[in-house]
Design a protein around this motif. Structure first.
Motif, PDB file in Angstrom:
ATOM      1  N   ARG A 102       0.797  -1.232   0.000  1.00  0.00           N
ATOM      2  CA  ARG A 102       0.000   0.000   0.000  1.00  0.00           C
ATOM      3  C   ARG A 102       0.835   1.290   0.000  1.00  0.00           C
ATOM      4  O   ARG A 102       0.508   2.225  -0.744  1.00  0.00           O
ATOM      5  CB  ARG A 102      -0.978   0.007   1.177  1.00  0.00           C
ATOM      6  CG  ARG A 102      -2.058  -1.066   1.086  1.00  0.00           C
ATOM      7  CD  ARG A 102      -3.111  -0.907   2.179  1.00  0.00           C
ATOM      8  NE  ARG A 102      -3.979   0.234   1.906  1.00  0.00           N
ATOM      9  CZ  ARG A 102      -3.927   1.377   2.547  1.00  0.00           C
ATOM     10  NH1 ARG A 102      -3.049   1.567   3.526  1.00  0.00           N
ATOM     11  NH2 ARG A 102      -4.749   2.360   2.229  1.00  0.00           N
ATOM     12  N   PRO A 103       1.890   1.417   0.820  1.00  0.00           N
ATOM     13  CA  PRO A 103       2.656   2.673   0.777  1.00  0.00           C
ATOM     14  C   PRO A 103       3.265   2.959  -0.590  1.00  0.00           C
ATOM     15  O   PRO A 103       3.265   4.111  -1.044  1.00  0.00           O
ATOM     16  CB  PRO A 103       3.733   2.453   1.845  1.00  0.00           C
ATOM     17  CG  PRO A 103       3.109   1.487   2.806  1.00  0.00           C
ATOM     18  CD  PRO A 103       2.324   0.543   1.932  1.00  0.00           C
ATOM     19  N   ALA A 104       3.772   1.930  -1.273  1.00  0.00           N
ATOM     20  CA  ALA A 104       4.375   2.136  -2.588  1.00  0.00           C
ATOM     21  C   ALA A 104       3.321   2.351  -3.660  1.00  0.00           C
ATOM     22  O   ALA A 104       3.490   3.190  -4.557  1.00  0.00           O
ATOM     23  CB  ALA A 104       5.252   0.942  -2.954  1.00  0.00           C
ATOM     24  N   TYR A 144      -0.104   3.234  -3.303  1.00  0.00           N
ATOM     25  CA  TYR A 144      -1.070   4.328  -3.084  1.00  0.00           C
ATOM     26  C   TYR A 144      -0.472   5.531  -2.363  1.00  0.00           C
ATOM     27  O   TYR A 144      -1.186   6.483  -2.052  1.00  0.00           O
ATOM     28  CB  TYR A 144      -2.246   3.823  -2.244  1.00  0.00           C
ATOM     29  CG  TYR A 144      -3.031   2.687  -2.821  1.00  0.00           C
ATOM     30  CD1 TYR A 144      -3.599   2.757  -4.089  1.00  0.00           C
ATOM     31  CD2 TYR A 144      -3.233   1.515  -2.092  1.00  0.00           C
ATOM     32  CE1 TYR A 144      -4.336   1.711  -4.610  1.00  0.00           C
ATOM     33  CE2 TYR A 144      -3.971   0.457  -2.599  1.00  0.00           C
ATOM     34  CZ  TYR A 144      -4.521   0.565  -3.858  1.00  0.00           C
ATOM     35  OH  TYR A 144      -5.252  -0.476  -4.366  1.00  0.00           O
ATOM     36  N   ASP A 145       0.819   5.478  -2.050  1.00  0.00           N
ATOM     37  CA  ASP A 145       1.436   6.507  -1.202  1.00  0.00           C
ATOM     38  C   ASP A 145       0.702   6.575   0.134  1.00  0.00           C
ATOM     39  O   ASP A 145       0.490   7.644   0.696  1.00  0.00           O
ATOM     40  CB  ASP A 145       1.434   7.867  -1.903  1.00  0.00           C
ATOM     41  CG  ASP A 145       2.362   8.868  -1.233  1.00  0.00           C
ATOM     42  OD1 ASP A 145       3.343   8.429  -0.607  1.00  0.00           O
ATOM     43  OD2 ASP A 145       2.107  10.080  -1.320  1.00  0.00           O
ATOM     44  N   SER A 146       0.311   5.411   0.632  1.00  0.00           N
ATOM     45  CA  SER A 146      -0.506   5.330   1.837  1.00  0.00           C
ATOM     46  C   SER A 146       0.329   5.512   3.098  1.00  0.00           C
ATOM     47  O   SER A 146       1.452   5.020   3.199  1.00  0.00           O
ATOM     48  CB  SER A 146      -1.206   3.975   1.908  1.00  0.00           C
ATOM     49  OG  SER A 146      -2.083   3.811   0.825  1.00  0.00           O
ATOM     50  N   TYR A 147      -0.268   6.186   4.057  1.00  0.00           N
ATOM     51  CA  TYR A 147       0.330   6.344   5.381  1.00  0.00           C
ATOM     52  C   TYR A 147      -0.116   5.192   6.269  1.00  0.00           C
ATOM     53  O   TYR A 147      -1.306   4.877   6.343  1.00  0.00           O
ATOM     54  CB  TYR A 147      -0.106   7.669   6.004  1.00  0.00           C
ATOM     55  CG  TYR A 147       0.418   7.918   7.401  1.00  0.00           C
ATOM     56  CD1 TYR A 147       1.510   8.742   7.603  1.00  0.00           C
ATOM     57  CD2 TYR A 147      -0.189   7.344   8.515  1.00  0.00           C
ATOM     58  CE1 TYR A 147       1.996   8.994   8.890  1.00  0.00           C
ATOM     59  CE2 TYR A 147       0.292   7.570   9.796  1.00  0.00           C
ATOM     60  CZ  TYR A 147       1.381   8.394   9.977  1.00  0.00           C
ATOM     61  OH  TYR A 147       1.857   8.636  11.246  1.00  0.00           O
ATOM     62  N   ALA A 153       7.883   4.469   5.051  1.00  0.00           N
ATOM     63  CA  ALA A 153       7.634   5.817   5.579  1.00  0.00           C
ATOM     64  C   ALA A 153       8.800   6.726   5.257  1.00  0.00           C
ATOM     65  O   ALA A 153       9.959   6.282   5.219  1.00  0.00           O
ATOM     66  CB  ALA A 153       7.424   5.768   7.095  1.00  0.00           C
ATOM     67  N   ARG A 154       8.480   7.987   5.013  1.00  0.00           N
ATOM     68  CA  ARG A 154       9.476   9.033   4.842  1.00  0.00           C
ATOM     69  C   ARG A 154       9.354  10.034   5.990  1.00  0.00           C
ATOM     70  O   ARG A 154       8.255  10.365   6.432  1.00  0.00           O
ATOM     71  CB  ARG A 154       9.238   9.803   3.539  1.00  0.00           C
ATOM     72  CG  ARG A 154       9.706   9.109   2.287  1.00  0.00           C
ATOM     73  CD  ARG A 154      11.175   9.319   2.030  1.00  0.00           C
ATOM     74  NE  ARG A 154      11.537   9.024   0.647  1.00  0.00           N
ATOM     75  CZ  ARG A 154      12.775   8.781   0.251  1.00  0.00           C
ATOM     76  NH1 ARG A 154      13.767   8.801   1.113  1.00  0.00           N
ATOM     77  NH2 ARG A 154      13.019   8.528  -1.029  1.00  0.00           N
TER      78      ARG A 154
END
Length: 428
Positions: free
Chosen positions: A320-322, A324-327, A358-359
């Protein structure tokens, strides 16, 4: 934001009464940990909210969110029905005890072979296109077969463009202006259309788009009832109920949401004289999303141009983070009470620059060997995982009242070769 975060006397994060540190030591990492009680509570919270205002109501769990067999059995016990979007999901639901009358199949771009298979399972068919309707008539014998249609109410919403499933850009459903004609066509072909379905998107925390979609679909249903003489047995408003992922987001007030949606529903039923058909919704994320954590071990702390915390899984395990750019909220499970002091990136072990969980996340000082817990990992997590980079898929554990049980074995390297065949001429 209610993180649903529990910290025990040792200062460790726990889930379902089980210490995450002990779980990681017993089962290894990466590891998905599923809280059985949370799933049951979430299901009953939605069911109780809606049946409070409309008794003829059913939940059709959106199976694609999490197809773990133990999760399916839990929901079957609770009395849920199933929203299946592929023949494989129909098969899974049947194998885990759901009877055909509790399974609604909604496919898109489905083949004739898949249509035939689903038809033969005697589940409820929800048709997405005129093409599928005509092909179904040719490969089966309609003979009054009950079915439903997915309509596009021209309303879309969701946490990402890829999750919006209604509106003019969506590939799903039949258009509003053709709905009555399609229902009449179904009758002419010998079918008995008795339902209508829509779905506008997922990850919705603001009830306003859902309210607009409810009004829109009810207007379509009223037009179809009048111009195609349809006596609806059910109207299905799809899923999309969101959960808070970021600290700024708030929980959906499910009781108020149910009150408003049912209010619109009843008002429109009276306006169009449709009767009292069953009301269906299809939550997936809301039921399982916050019921699981992903546990990861820190194997590298790297000070480069940025500070990278390297962990033992990548986007092959949680996409999901990659995608959808999801948090996803992240905590250091063995330092849950520690004060956040540094800004870091949580990096996976897949050979891709986009493999980051996370960034610029502010966390306590992290050392190699620490345990990272990624929250809200119950929906679209394992179900979207892969063996990319030839990495075996992870294990899953179910916890309940402090006790844990393995519900999916960790894959081995040998599992990477399942179903592959090397031609004899290439063997040495």
């Amino acid at each position: 934001m209610d993180l649903n975060l529990k910290i025990n006397q040792k200062g460790n994060v726990e889930i379902g009464g089980a210490d995450t540190i002990s779980l990681a030591e017993e089962y290894g990492t990466p590891l998905y940990v599923i809280d059985e009680k949370r799933i049951r509570d979430n299901y009953n919270r939605v069911n109780n909210a809606f049946t409070k205002y409309y008794k003829n109501f059913k939940i059709f769990y959106a199976e694609k969110a999490n197809t773990n067999l133990a999760v399916m059995r839990i929901l079957e016990e609770e009395g849920s029905s199933i929203d299946a979007v592929s023949p494989g999901e129909v098969y899974t639901a049947l194998e885990t005890g759901f009877t055909p009358d509790r399974i609604l199949f909604t496919g898109n771009n489905i083949t004739n072979e898949e249509l035939k298979y689903v038809y033969e399972q005697e589940v409820i068919l929800n048709i997405d296109s005129i093409s599928a309707l005509k092909r179904l008539a040719k490969i089966t014998s309609p003979n009054g077969l009950k079915l439903s249609f997915r309509v596009n109410p021209n309303v879309g919403a969701g946490h990402h463009d890829h999750c919006i499933t209604g509106g003019p850009m969506s590939k799903f459903g039949i258009m509003e202006e053709e709905a009555a004609d399609v229902y009449n066509l179904a009758k002419d072909l010998g079918f008995n259309p008795i339902g209508m379905h829509s779905h506008i998107g997922s990850g919705i925390l603001n009830p306003e788009p859902f309210k607009l979609a409810t009004e829109s679909m009810m207007n379509i249903a009223g037009d179809v009832a009048a111009n195609a003489n349809i006596d609806f047995e059910f109207l299905d408003f799809g899923g999309g109920l969101g959960i808070p992922y970021t600290p700024e987001e708030n929980l959906l007030d499910i009781d108020n949401f149910a009150k408003e949606i049912v209010g619109i529903y009843k008002s429109k039923l009276n306006e169009f004289g449709i009767g009292k058909p069953a009301m269906y919704i299809e939550p997936g994320r809301y039921i399982v999303g916050d019921a699981a954590y992903l546990l990861l071990r820190v194997n590298s702390v790297k000070q480069s141009y940025r500070k990278f915390i390297g962990v033992d899984a990548g986007f092959n395990t949680l996409l999901r983070p990659a995608m959808y750019d999801s948090y996803h909220h992240i905590v250091v499970a063995n330092k849950a009470n520690a004060t956040p002091t540094e800004k870091v990136d949580i990096a996976g072990n897949v050979c891709e620059s986009g493999d980051l969980f996370a960034r610029d996340r502010i966390l306590p000082k992290i050392e190699e060997g620490d345990l990272i817990a990624i929250l809200n990992a119950g929906a679209y997590a394992f179900s979207m995982s892969s063996q990319y980079n030839s990495r075996p898929r992870t294990a899953e554990v179910l916890v309940n009242n402090g006790e844990s049980e393995l519900v999916r074995e960790r894959e081995t390297y040998k599992d990477l070769f399942n179903n592959q065949i090397i031609p004899e001429r290439l063997k040495k």
